[in-house]
Design a protein around this motif. Structure first.
Motif, mmCIF file in Angstrom:
data_model
loop_
_atom_site.group_PDB
_atom_site.id
_atom_site.type_symbol
_atom_site.label_atom_id
_atom_site.label_comp_id
_atom_site.label_asym_id
_atom_site.label_seq_id
_atom_site.Cartn_x
_atom_site.Cartn_y
_atom_site.Cartn_z
ATOM 1 N N ALA A 69 72.373 22.883 4.698
ATOM 2 C CA ALA A 69 71.872 24.303 4.405
ATOM 3 C C ALA A 69 73.093 25.428 3.703
ATOM 4 C CB ALA A 69 71.133 24.595 5.090
ATOM 5 N N ARG B 147 66.280 18.478 6.993
ATOM 6 C CA ARG B 147 65.608 19.745 7.113
ATOM 7 C C ARG B 147 65.831 20.069 8.198
ATOM 8 N NH1 ARG B 147 59.558 20.410 8.840
ATOM 9 N NH2 ARG B 147 59.464 22.510 8.220
ATOM 10 N N VAL C 68 65.060 25.165 10.163
ATOM 11 C CA VAL C 68 65.808 25.219 8.848
ATOM 12 C C VAL C 68 65.323 25.068 7.284
ATOM 13 C CG1 VAL C 68 68.495 26.194 7.819
ATOM 14 C CG2 VAL C 68 68.237 26.276 10.285
ATOM 15 N N LYS C 69 64.838 25.280 6.312
ATOM 16 C CA LYS C 69 64.583 25.183 5.345
ATOM 17 C C LYS C 69 66.198 23.611 4.554
ATOM 18 C CE LYS C 69 60.712 27.350 3.144
ATOM 19 N NZ LYS C 69 61.115 28.314 4.132
ATOM 20 N N ALA C 70 65.029 22.365 4.086
ATOM 21 C CA ALA C 70 66.386 21.719 3.265
ATOM 22 C C ALA C 70 66.822 22.362 2.244
ATOM 23 C CB ALA C 70 65.576 19.936 2.659
ATOM 24 N N PRO C 71 68.315 22.194 1.363
ATOM 25 C CA PRO C 71 68.865 22.848 0.344
ATOM 26 C C PRO C 71 68.230 22.325 -0.214
ATOM 27 C CG PRO C 71 69.984 21.632 1.649
ATOM 28 C CD PRO C 71 69.189 21.466 2.558
#
Ligand code: FAD
Length: 498
Positions: free
Chosen positions: A19, A13, A154-157
């Motif tokens: 990402a 994350r 930033v969101k985790a993929p």
């Protein structure tokens, strides 16, 4: 194939390179065990063990999303070439690193390798560092830091398509033997532990944090203990700031203005420390030789010629005869962590009372601190040594620290069992015990516990005078700060956490 190189960013994350790569195509997630890093004099077995736990946790998180972590041992350019020979790739994804000299040199070699192979190296900034920022005003940097810190992580993929390259084709994990031994009392690595510590700290401990940080007794459980996780990028500043902001917005605080105000003050106090951290990263970015050279060249030659190896050995082993210093060193040996005040005190004793040049103590402490972070570490060394030029010199009286922070001797007795039977009145200065008292309590100074290595008052006074004289000679205006004074970063916002 997109190659994501994990370095001191062991998470999925708030990891923009991962990402970006996952959105672009199949991913090879890579971690390199590099001899240049692992066998360097600032790395230890305790770092290796902590990193191992973080890598296992990272591997599990990647597997949940369909990928795997490939670990290789060797020099970065050689290993990248090995992968490229198996399967040429166009982009190398990583974070920018503001680390030690070895990582800086390694990054230059990797950049050369990338241009030779026509690989684009996409490096995302982190830790609030602005590369090439040197010429800009501090105020601008702080404003940008606050914007960065309060932006959404930033969101985790969700899914990661693994590269076709089978890990066994490239994986070559031959263990590298780092110096020293693991520490029995060290914090465990991994993302779950980082989240647990963060949640517990922001929910419950934060309120008492400002009052808990100085004494080694209260600090052990009253500080966040997030430093090793931040140092290895298991968690980020942005994630912490998000948790802080959510806490402020929690519904139960809306009705209790007094509690809300108390909480906000405590959070601001904590936020200041995250800002200092970022400030030291920015300094290191513009002064990569900070780990070797005095920031102010006018301080060159001040301590170098007088290094006393036997004084260094006594300090290192917690045998100076000053209980507070020795107890802190014993705790450090066991746990790999002591609180900031104790770090300052043991270092100040080495640099002032023992008049040791900062470089050897710095390397020793780097190996001992599981949270070793070159940017913070070397800035702190130089501030305490008085070699940072415009900044202050920090000096602590080890006897006063014991009187103020451990009046009942709880800390000293815990870490120095030899002194357990010493009456309270003599515990801060056991050498002052009359022989009859020594016999009565069964602790003979010089036999059961060392006599003081130096007279701390004399030695401390002499050291401060020598530093002050050197400052005058170099044209530096010294702001003498006694131990315990805080640091302020000018311009930090007064009305927002970030
Ligand atoms: C001589 C000396 C050497 C140090 N070396 C390191 C080091 O190698 N690595 C390291 O992480 N910290 C270092 N520090 C700073 C500080 O002592 C530790 O960050 C702190 O004790 C870690 O415990 P914590 O996470 O519970 O801190 P908390 O009090 O909970 O603080 C939260 C975070 O803020 C940051 N922080 C706290 N204090 C400072 C500070 N004074 N300067 C910069 N950032 C700070 C750290 O990232 C820390 O994890 C050093 C301090 C001194 C005096």
């Amino acid at each position: 194939m997109e190659v994501v190189w994990f370095k001191r960013d062991l998470r999925i994350r708030d990891h923009a390179p991962l990402a970006g790569a996952a959105a672009a195509g199949p991913v090879l997630a890579l971690f390199l065990h590099e001899p240049e890093i692992v066998l360097a004099p600032d790395f230890s077995a305790a770092h290796g063990a902590f990193i191992r736990e973080c890598l296992d946790s990272l591997h599990a998180a990647l597997q949940d999303r369909g990928a795997a972590l490939v670990e290789m041992t060797g020099s970065a350019p050689d290993l990248l070439e090995q992968i490229w020979q198996q399967q040429p790739f166009a982009t190398l994804w990583s974070h920018q690193e503001t680390g030690n000299w070895a990582s800086y040199q390694r990054d230059k070699l990797v950049a050369t390798w990338c241009s030779k192979r026509g690989v684009r190296w996409r490096q995302t900034p982190q830790n609030g560092v602005i590369r090439g920022q040197e010429a800009r005003a501090k105020r601008d940097w702080l404003a940008e830091l606050d914007t960065y810190a309060s932006s959404e992580p930033v969101k985790a993929p969700r899914n990661i398509v693994p590269s076709g390259l089978h890990p066994m084709l490239v994986a070559s994990v031959a263990p590298l033997q780092a110096a020293g031994h693991d520490k029995p009392g060290r914090v465990r690595g991994g993302r779950a532990e980082a989240i647990r510590l963060l949640t517990e700290f922001i929910r419950t401990k934060i309120i008492r944090y400002p009052h808990a940080i100085s004494s080694p007794i209260s600090a052990e459980h009253g500080c966040s203990r997030l430093s090793p996780f931040l140092a290895h990028g298991v968690i980020t500043m942005r994630e912490i700031v998000l948790a802080m902001n959510r806490r402020v917005d929690s519904p139960e605080l809306a009705v209790d203005r007094y509690q809300r105000e108390r909480l906000i003050n405590a959070l601001r106090f904590f936020a200041d420390r995250l800002r200092w951290r970022a400030g030291y990263f920015q300094n290191m970015e513009s002064m990569p030789r900070l780990e070797f050279d005095n920031i102010h060249p006018g301080m060159n030659g001040l301590r170098e010629a007088e290094f006393n190896p036997s004084h260094f050995a006594c300090w290192r082993d917690g045998e100076t005869g000053y209980p507070m210093v020795d107890a802190a060193m014993k705790m450090l040996q066991h746990t790999g962590w002591i609180n900031m005040r104790m770090r300052g005190m043991v270092l100040s004793f080495a640099l002032n009372e023992l008049w040791l040049h900062w470089r050897e103590p710095a390397l020793f402490l780097a190996r001992e601190f599981v949270d070793y972070e070159p940017a913070i570490h070397y800035n702190q060394m130089q501030i305490h040594a008085g070699t940072a030029g415009a900044s202050s010199m920090l000096a602590y009286n080890p006897v006063k620290q014991a009187q103020e922070l451990d009046p009942a001797g709880v800390f000293v007795r815990r870490w120095l069992p030899a002194l357990r039977a010493v009456p309270d009145a003599y515990l801060v200065a056991p050498w002052s015990m009359p022989l009859t008292v020594q016999a009565a309590c069964g602790v003979l100074i010089g036999t059961d516990y060392p006599a003081p290595l130096v007279d701390h008052l004399d030695a401390g006074r002499r050291a401060r005078a020598r530093v002050a004289d050197a400052h005058i000679a170099a044209g530096i205006r010294l702001r003498a700060v006694r131990g315990g004074a805080g640091q302020k970063m000018a311009g930090a916002s007064q009305d927002a956490l970030f």
